[in-house]
Scaffold this active site. Structure first.
Site, PDB file in Angstrom:
ATOM      1  N   CYS A  74     -24.064  -8.773 -61.131  1.00  0.00           N
ATOM      2  CA  CYS A  74     -24.700  -9.195 -62.391  1.00  0.00           C
ATOM      3  C   CYS A  74     -26.209  -8.971 -62.345  1.00  0.00           C
ATOM      4  O   CYS A  74     -26.937  -9.673 -61.641  1.00  0.00           O
ATOM      5  CB  CYS A  74     -24.368 -10.669 -62.642  1.00  0.00           C
ATOM      6  SG  CYS A  74     -25.280 -11.412 -64.011  1.00  0.00           S
ATOM      7  N   CYS A  77     -28.410 -11.910 -63.553  1.00  0.00           N
ATOM      8  CA  CYS A  77     -28.409 -12.990 -62.558  1.00  0.00           C
ATOM      9  C   CYS A  77     -29.549 -12.801 -61.570  1.00  0.00           C
ATOM     10  O   CYS A  77     -30.183 -13.773 -61.129  1.00  0.00           O
ATOM     11  CB  CYS A  77     -27.082 -13.028 -61.800  1.00  0.00           C
ATOM     12  SG  CYS A  77     -25.628 -13.382 -62.814  1.00  0.00           S
TER      13      CYS A  77
END
Length: 345
Positions: A74, A77
């Site tokens: 991700c 993230c």
């Protein structure tokens, strides 16, 4: 920003869900285990399904815990996590940052109803506080953290003066009462279990909680998912429209299923045999539990599109059962329902 009681938001009571793993914690937990204090003075910890109950739910009784749900793949993230870690370090123990790898903890992701990442939520006194999705600028994250601490103060959880003590450590009775604990008003010193008991009571003016919910919670605390399912089934037999019992039963059934899967083998089977409806259903379960809601629904919609007769009905029924897990107004749910309707009619 209102706390939501774990036991009333789906069957997978977050405290009880992880309490089901307590029998493994006795041997798995050690000072060097994930979640133990390390760098950052213990204010940033890695949490797993096995340590969630101790490191998040129990610790939140005395110190606010903010959960960062992330994955290695991700990109956003990787932008948000350093911001959260920086703020946690600056706070010096006013709150704890608990990091959860959703890929490594699919059942916990299902319990938290993760639909996309990064996802950030807070836990205060054993209750979940709504958070946010996506990477936000530091100023906005800082503002949200301030709101969490304000909620904690209203719940008689003043920020700690320093790093949190051992997970699960309760406040001394007199300190609890002085902070406005459950018995401060009547002058009685709070007993050790009063704070936890108070946090599990329904809000003032709320309708009484059906006994089946308590039975399901107790069953999950014992690690008895079959017992939890039976409790929700009993409630549904008496009240077929009970939305909490429907969601609860659907979530318990999902956890029971994926606990029995060899996930790597299931993905290989689905890739090698696209016409195998059972294989596609398993991967859809795994995707949903991992927060890949759209992928799970698209997989089963594709099966409905490609098949007919009993196979199509099998895929349709399973897709509809997965719909029960999500909130009624979830955009992924509405989109999938519309797509299914178009395929069938």
């Amino acid at each position: 920003m209102q706390p939501r009681d774990f036991s009333l938001y789906g069957a997978v009571d977050l405290g009880a869900r992880q309490a089901a793993a307590q029998r493994r914690q006795q041997t798995a937990q050690s000072p060097s285990a994930p979640g133990a204090a390390g760098s950052n003075g213990g204010v940033v910890i890695d949490v797993t399904e096995e340590t969630f109950n101790t490191d998040v739910v129990e610790r939140s009784r005395t110190t606010p815990v903010i959960i960062d749900l992330w994955a290695e793949w991700c990109g956003p993230c990787k932008q948000l996590s350093p911001v959260l870690e920086k703020l946690a370090t600056e706070a010096a123990g006013q709150w704890i940052l608990a990091k959860v790898d959703v890929d490594a903890n699919p059942q916990l992701s299902a319990a938290l109803q993760v639909q996309s990442i990064p996802m950030v939520v807070a836990v205060l006194g054993g209750q979940l506080v709504d958070g946010f999705l996506g990477a936000m600028p530091e100023a906005q994250v800082r503002q949200w953290v301030g709101q969490v601490l304000a909620v904690a103060e209203k719940m008689s959880m003043p920020p700690s003066a320093g790093p949190a003590g051992p997970a699960g450590q309760d406040m001394p009775a007199g300190e609890d009462a002085q902070a406005g604990g459950p018995d401060a008003a009547n002058g009685r010193a709070a007993a050790p279990g009063d704070r936890a008991e108070a946090m599990n009571r329904p809000p003032a003016g709320a309708p009484p909680v059906p006994p089946a919910y308590a039975e399901a919670r107790a069953a999950m605390e014992r690690g008895d998912l079959d017992g939890a399912a039976k409790a929700f089934e009993t409630e549904l037999a008496a009240n077929p429209g009970d939305p909490v019992a429907k969601t609860g039963l659907a979530q318990v059934n999902l956890i029971r299923r994926i606990s029995s899967y060899d996930q790597a083998q299931a993905r290989r089977d689905a890739a090698e045999h696209p016409g195998d409806v059972a294989a596609q259903i398993k991967v859809a379960d795994i995707d949903l539990a991992s927060g890949r809601v759209e992928e799970a629904f698209d997989r089963l919609l594709g099966v409905v599109r490609r098949t007919s007769g009993e196979e199509r009905e099998q895929a349709r029924k399973h897709l509809v059962s997965l719909f029960e897990i999500l909130p009624p107004r979830d955009p992924n749910l509405n989109k999938a329902r519309s797509a299914l309707s178009a395929l069938l009619f």
